[in-house]
Design a protein around this motif. Structure first.
Motif, PDB file in Angstrom:
ATOM      1  N   GLU A 417       1.958  -6.930   8.052  1.00 21.66           N
ATOM      2  CA  GLU A 417       2.769  -6.331   6.985  1.00 21.66           C
ATOM      3  C   GLU A 417       2.733  -7.200   5.723  1.00 21.66           C
ATOM      4  OE1 GLU A 417       6.565  -5.905   8.813  1.00 21.66           O
ATOM      5  OE2 GLU A 417       5.836  -4.443  10.294  1.00 21.66           O
ATOM      6  N   ARG A 418       2.762  -8.509   5.920  1.00 25.76           N
ATOM      7  CA  ARG A 418       2.692  -9.414   4.761  1.00 25.76           C
ATOM      8  C   ARG A 418       1.311  -9.329   4.104  1.00 25.76           C
ATOM      9  NH1 ARG A 418       4.843 -15.108   6.992  1.00 25.76           N
ATOM     10  NH2 ARG A 418       4.380 -15.727   4.828  1.00 25.76           N
ATOM     11  N   TRP A 419       0.246  -9.217   4.929  1.00 24.74           N
ATOM     12  CA  TRP A 419      -1.120  -9.088   4.368  1.00 24.74           C
ATOM     13  C   TRP A 419      -1.232  -7.807   3.543  1.00 24.74           C
ATOM     14  CZ3 TRP A 419      -5.107  -5.493   4.995  1.00 24.74           C
ATOM     15  CH2 TRP A 419      -6.353  -5.871   4.502  1.00 24.74           C
ATOM     16  N   LYS A 420      -0.657  -6.724   4.042  1.00 30.28           N
ATOM     17  CA  LYS A 420      -0.718  -5.442   3.320  1.00 30.28           C
ATOM     18  C   LYS A 420       0.047  -5.513   2.002  1.00 30.28           C
ATOM     19  CE  LYS A 420      -1.246  -2.758   7.560  1.00 30.28           C
ATOM     20  NZ  LYS A 420      -0.541  -1.971   8.604  1.00 30.28           N
ATOM     21  N   LYS A 421       1.014  -6.417   1.911  1.00 27.28           N
ATOM     22  CA  LYS A 421       1.791  -6.565   0.675  1.00 27.28           C
ATOM     23  C   LYS A 421       1.139  -7.562  -0.298  1.00 27.28           C
ATOM     24  CE  LYS A 421       6.237  -5.404   2.802  1.00 27.28           C
ATOM     25  NZ  LYS A 421       7.553  -5.916   3.249  1.00 27.28           N
ATOM     26  N   GLY A 422      -0.022  -8.102   0.112  1.00 30.43           N
ATOM     27  CA  GLY A 422      -0.749  -8.957  -0.832  1.00 30.43           C
ATOM     28  C   GLY A 422      -0.814 -10.425  -0.478  1.00 30.43           C
ATOM     29  N   GLU A 423      -0.165 -10.845   0.617  1.00 31.32           N
ATOM     30  CA  GLU A 423      -0.286 -12.246   1.032  1.00 31.32           C
ATOM     31  C   GLU A 423      -1.582 -12.437   1.819  1.00 31.32           C
ATOM     32  OE1 GLU A 423       3.236 -14.619   2.285  1.00 31.32           O
ATOM     33  OE2 GLU A 423       4.196 -12.659   2.473  1.00 31.32           O
ATOM     34  N   PHE A 424      -2.053 -13.653   1.870  1.00 29.84           N
ATOM     35  CA  PHE A 424      -3.212 -14.043   2.702  1.00 29.84           C
ATOM     36  C   PHE A 424      -4.465 -13.200   2.371  1.00 29.84           C
ATOM     37  CE2 PHE A 424       0.552 -13.691   5.732  1.00 29.84           C
ATOM     38  CZ  PHE A 424       1.099 -14.894   5.342  1.00 29.84           C
ATOM     39  N   LYS A 425      -4.724 -12.973   1.101  1.00 26.51           N
ATOM     40  CA  LYS A 425      -5.855 -12.135   0.735  1.00 26.51           C
ATOM     41  C   LYS A 425      -7.206 -12.803   0.986  1.00 26.51           C
ATOM     42  CE  LYS A 425      -4.250  -8.145  -0.320  1.00 26.51           C
ATOM     43  NZ  LYS A 425      -4.560  -7.006   0.596  1.00 26.51           N
ATOM     44  N   TYR A 426      -7.174 -14.075   1.385  1.00 27.30           N
ATOM     45  CA  TYR A 426      -8.436 -14.697   1.766  1.00 27.30           C
ATOM     46  C   TYR A 426      -8.997 -14.076   3.047  1.00 27.30           C
ATOM     47  CZ  TYR A 426      -4.735 -17.462   4.051  1.00 27.30           C
ATOM     48  OH  TYR A 426      -3.606 -17.858   4.730  1.00 27.30           O
TER      49      TYR A 426
END
Length: 500
Positions: A417-426
């Motif tokens: 969910e955090r990745w989908k919100k833009g975190e951890f885009k690496y």
């Protein structure tokens, strides 16, 4: 008149004689009445000294050292204060110190609350297996192990306590099945897996752009990875396309080759019987040969630095961090190092799964030896490490820049969910999808997909690594090597599990 006075007088000489006689008589009386002289003989009182001496008795063929027995004359009554329970713990050191800090903090926090002492010894990655095995053989295993391996050989030997109750309290259904499978023998759980340790391709996006190879990123399979490595290979400027560990004393050489062995159709075993070994049988034999052929090609074409034949587990990391290689297949210990020491390189690093088969290297586990005097305390400490799942995810996993991924489905969904919100885009793809696609693990077999004593032994003893080196670096005949290691594996299966 004068005649009468002379007759009544005593002469002086007579008086002197009388006095002398009296003196002599007195002296005789004195000496005669003295007590008899007693000769005093000194009494020698022996002092007893109790000594403990070592005596050496030599027997034919050997020498035995014995301790002389002591005689206890008097035993003082003493009051012995009760001692606190103490847990001796072995931990596998990791490449990311925050993980060890978190374990230390949790263990001492738990110990303080329980009135228990804990002694944690952190052991380097390449030594944990041999030190644990030696401790067990010496009859002195630790009470429990945190983040360690191997496990299967101890579980199959009946040396570990079942942890079914811990798994149940942690909600069994919330733990990914692949993580449960790696800790289960005979229908019981004998370990709690510490984490997913997923292999990712680390790639320099600045070099990909410079080479005009954006169409190959991320690669869809290992053949595309090879093509991308060729595009990025630039030995003239001391930059190689892909770091391929081949050193004999490193686990990295084994599991990286495992990707190719599986992807090209090779297989290890389908049962723990001599007949179930598939290494040298067709069509699996051809799959293993294709993996060897790809490795030989990459080595001969110089896509990896020339010193990679000597690399240990840390070498791949250092080569990427120092800019010597454009890509590396590794868990995120590399990315953790970049974030903490080279953020400019982290900013141009992208991560993608190793398709078609990312592998879980996370065979590190927590387990308790039956020999412990404190089984309930040891199990309770393991439960304490995981029961606060948010704290475990934050302190052990996220603090490692996701070198570790949680074993719990609920926690991985939160990361997604955090990745989908833009975190951890690496991460080039949703990390939850990569975790859920994991089917293979480092110390396991396939297609059987279980850990066992023989698989662990070949891995821990660097036997697979030796096999790879003989083909790739020494150029030995592939067919002969495949036959040799197939037969060695069969013989080991017979030794451990029986069969003809």
């Amino acid at each position: 008149m004068s005649g009468e006075k002379s007759k009544g007088k005593i002469s002086p000489s007579l008086i002197v004689a009388i006095v002398v006689i009296i003196i002599l008589l007195a002296a005789l009386v004195y000496y005669a009445t003295l007590p008899p002289k007693v000769e005093v003989v000194p009494t020698v009182v022996p002092t007893t000294i109790i000594q403990t001496a070592l005596k050496t008795e030599t027997l034919p063929g050997t020498t035995i050292v014995r301790t002389e027995e002591r005689t206890i004359v008097q035993t003082a009554v003493t009051t012995v204060a009760p001692t606190r329970p103490k847990l001796v713990i072995y931990g596998r050191a990791t490449f990311v110190p925050p993980q060890m800090y978190w374990v230390e903090k949790k263990a001492r926090e738990w110990a303080a609350g329980k009135g228990v002492d804990v002694e944690i010894t952190w052991i380097p990655v390449a030594e944990i297996g041999t030190k644990l095995t030696a401790a067990v053989e010496a009859g002195a295993p630790p009470d429990l192990v945190i983040n360690g391996h191997p496990v299967a050989r101890f579980a199959e030997a009946g040396l570990l306590l079942p942890l079914d109750d811990i798994v149940e309290k942690l909600n069994e259904s919330d733990i990914y099945e692949v993580k449960r499978a790696t800790t289960r023998w005979g229908g019981h759980y004998y370990a709690i897996s510490t984490m997913f340790e997923i292999t990712w391709i680390h790639a320099r996006t600045d070099l990909i752009k410079k080479a005009g190879a954006e169409n190959l990123w991320p690669p869809k399979n290992l053949d595309e990875l090879y093509e991308l490595a060729k595009k990025l290979n630039d030995p003239a400027h001391e930059v190689w396309g892909l770091g391929i560990p081949l050193g004999l004393k490193g686990y990295d050489a084994w599991w990286q080759f495992q990707h190719y062995w599986i992807a090209y159709g090779g297989a290890m075993m389908e049962s723990k019987t001599p007949e179930g070994i598939l290494i040298g049988k067709e069509p699996y034999r051809s799959g293993l040969k294709k993996a060897f052929e790809m490795y030989v090609k990459m080595w001969k074409e110089g896509l990896t630095p020339p010193d990679s034949g000597e690399w240990v587990d840390a070498s791949n990391n250092q080569a990427y961090i120092n800019g010597r290689i454009a890509m590396a297949i590794n868990p995120l210990s590399i990315y953790y190092a970049l974030v903490t020491s080279k953020p400019e390189l982290a900013a141009v690093t992208s991560l993608a799964p190793v398709l078609p088969v990312s592998i879980d290297l996370g065979d590190e586990s927590c387990f308790v030896f039956k020999a412990t005097k404190y089984p309930d305390l040891a199990k309770d400490l393991i439960y304490y490490l995981f029961k606060d799942k948010d704290d475990y995810t934050k302190g052990f996993c996220e603090a490692s820049s996701w070198y570790a991924f949680p074993i719990f489905k609920s926690q991985v969904q939160k990361i997604s969910e955090r990745w989908k919100k833009g975190e951890f885009k690496y991460f080039a793809v949703d990390p939850a999808k990569v975790v859920e696609a994991i089917r293979y693990f480092e110390s396991g077999s396939w297609p059987l997909l279980e850990r066992n004593t023989v698989c662990e032994g070949f891995r821990e003893g660097f036997i697979w690594t030796e096999m790879i080196q003989r083909v790739v670096l020494k150029g030995e005949d592939m067919d002969k090597i495949i036959d040799e290691y197939h037969n060695r594996f069969v013989e080991e299966i017979k030794r451990v599990y029986g069969g003809k």
